[in-house]
Write an enzyme that holds these catalytic residues in place. Sequence first.
Site, mmCIF file in Angstrom:
data_model
loop_
_atom_site.group_PDB
_atom_site.id
_atom_site.type_symbol
_atom_site.label_atom_id
_atom_site.label_comp_id
_atom_site.label_asym_id
_atom_site.label_seq_id
_atom_site.Cartn_x
_atom_site.Cartn_y
_atom_site.Cartn_z
ATOM 1 N N LYS A 199 0.736 -0.968 0.050
ATOM 2 C CA LYS A 199 0.138 -0.132 -0.038
ATOM 3 C C LYS A 199 1.097 1.247 -0.044
ATOM 4 O O LYS A 199 0.611 2.204 -0.670
ATOM 5 C CB LYS A 199 -0.959 0.229 1.327
ATOM 6 C CG LYS A 199 -1.701 1.349 1.332
ATOM 7 C CD LYS A 199 -2.610 1.543 0.265
ATOM 8 C CE LYS A 199 -3.094 3.122 0.410
ATOM 9 N NZ LYS A 199 -4.055 3.303 -0.785
ATOM 10 N N CYS A 253 -3.379 10.915 1.639
ATOM 11 C CA CYS A 253 -2.851 9.621 1.282
ATOM 12 C C CYS A 253 -1.370 9.729 0.736
ATOM 13 O O CYS A 253 -0.510 9.467 1.324
ATOM 14 C CB CYS A 253 -3.676 8.957 0.255
ATOM 15 S SG CYS A 253 -5.283 9.076 1.017
#
Length: 413
Positions: A199, A253
Site C-alpha cells: 500500500k 494519502c
Amino acid sequence: KKICVVGLGYIGLPTASMLAIYGYEVIGVDIDKKRVEEIKKLNFKTTEKDLMTLVRGAINSGNLKVQTKPEKADVFIICVPTPCIEIDGEKKCDLSYLNKAIEDIKPYIEDGNLIIIESTVPPGTSEQIYKKLSKEKKIYLAHCPERVLPGNILAELVKNDRIIGGIDDKSKEMAKKIYETFVDGKIYLTDTKTAEMIKLMENTYRDVNIALANEFAKICEELGIDVWEAIELANKHPRVNILKPGPGVGGHCISIDPWFIVEKSKNAVLIKTARILNDSMPFFVVERIKKILNKDSGKIAIFGVTYKGNVDDTRESPAEKVVRKLIEDGFEVKCYDKYARNFIVPLYSLEETVDGADIIVILADHDEYKNFEEGTIKNISSKVKNKLIFDTKNVINKDLWKKEGFKVYILGD
Ligand code: SAJ
C-alpha cells in the site's frame, strides 16, 4: 455472517454498504454521533457518484444498521484514519484512532473472529496488533488496504484488484471469502507486513513521480522552457509517463503514506527528498505570484482550494499552504470553490472573489475551470483590476482567456 465495520468515513461507509447490499448483516460503527445521524437520515455530503443510492439501498434492505457502539460479530473491519503527526521534527503515523478502535471492539471479540485492518499503517503494525489481541482470544487477522480513487470510489471498490495480507493461511482464506463477495478484480494473498508495504509503495511511487514532474517544472521555468509541452512530447515515448506538475501534493494519502516508510527506514532517501520537494511547491507558487505581480501587496483571487479537482476534500490541500503564506506576506486573499465543504478561510462567490483582483490563481483542476464559457470570462474581466491569471494546474482554456485580454501564466512555463 455478521460484520462490524468500524469507521464510516470515505472508505468505511461504502464498504459497509456494499457488504450489506450483498447480504451480510452489517453493523456500521462511528464514534461521531453527528456522522451516525446524518448517515441514518441519508443527508451526509458526498461528491461520490451513487454513494447516496448505495447507502440508501443498504439501510432500506435492513442489512445495514448504523450506530456509535460495536456489537459481537464474526468479522470486524477497521477503516479509521491513520493521519501523520510530527513529533520532535519526525513525521510519524498517528495510530491513536486505530488503537482506540481496537480497544472499542475488544470486549466484543470472541474466539474464531476475523479482524481486518483496512487503514494504511507502517509495516509491522498488524503483527503488533495481532500479538496484543491473541493473548486473550484465538483470532484471525488480515490487512486489506484500499486503493480506490476518491472521486471514483464505488466503481473502483468493485473493479480494482485487491491485496490481502493474512497473519496465517486461515486468516488469508477467511478475508478472501469476504472480499470476493463484491470484488470483481483479482484477489492476491500475501502476509500482513508485505501488504502494508505494498500500500505504501503504491502511493510512494506516485509521490516520487509527482516530485519529478514538479522538479522538471522548476527547472523548465528557470531555463525558459514550457514544461507542459516538454512533458506532453516526452510522454510520446512508448515507456515514458511523466506526471503533472502542480502547486503541491494534497490529500490524506499521497502526501502522508511515504512518511510511514521514512519512519521505518533510514534508506528512504529519495522518498524523503520527494516529500520535501512536493511540500515546497506551495511556496514556489507564492514566489511566482510575487514575480508576476511584481509587488508584495495586492488582492489575490484563488480558484480551487480542494486537494484535487472535482472532489470536496480540502485535507492537506496545497491551497491551504498557499493561502496561509500569501496572508502572512500581507496579501488580501479571497477564495472561490463551489465543491469545497470547508476551508481555513471563508469561501466567496465567483463575483466577490474576482472583484478588484490583481491576479486570479487556479490551485485545483475542477472541470468548471476547464469549461469556463466566454460569457463568464467576459464577466470576470469586467470585475478584475488586472487581467492576470496564473494557472498552476494548466486546466484553463488559455486562448479564451487571452481573447479577453488576460495575460496567462502556467506553472513551469
Ligand atoms: N497530483 C499532482 N500531479 C499528478 C497527479 C496528482 O500534482 O500528476 C496531486 C493531486 O493534485 C493531489 C495529489 O497529487 O493533490 C494526490 O492526487 P492523486 O491523483 O494521487 O489522488 P488521491 O490521493 O485521491 O488517490 C491516491 C491514489 N493512489 C494512487 O494513484 C497510487 C488512490 O488509488 C489511493 O487509493 C488513494 O491515493 C489513497 O486513498 O491512498
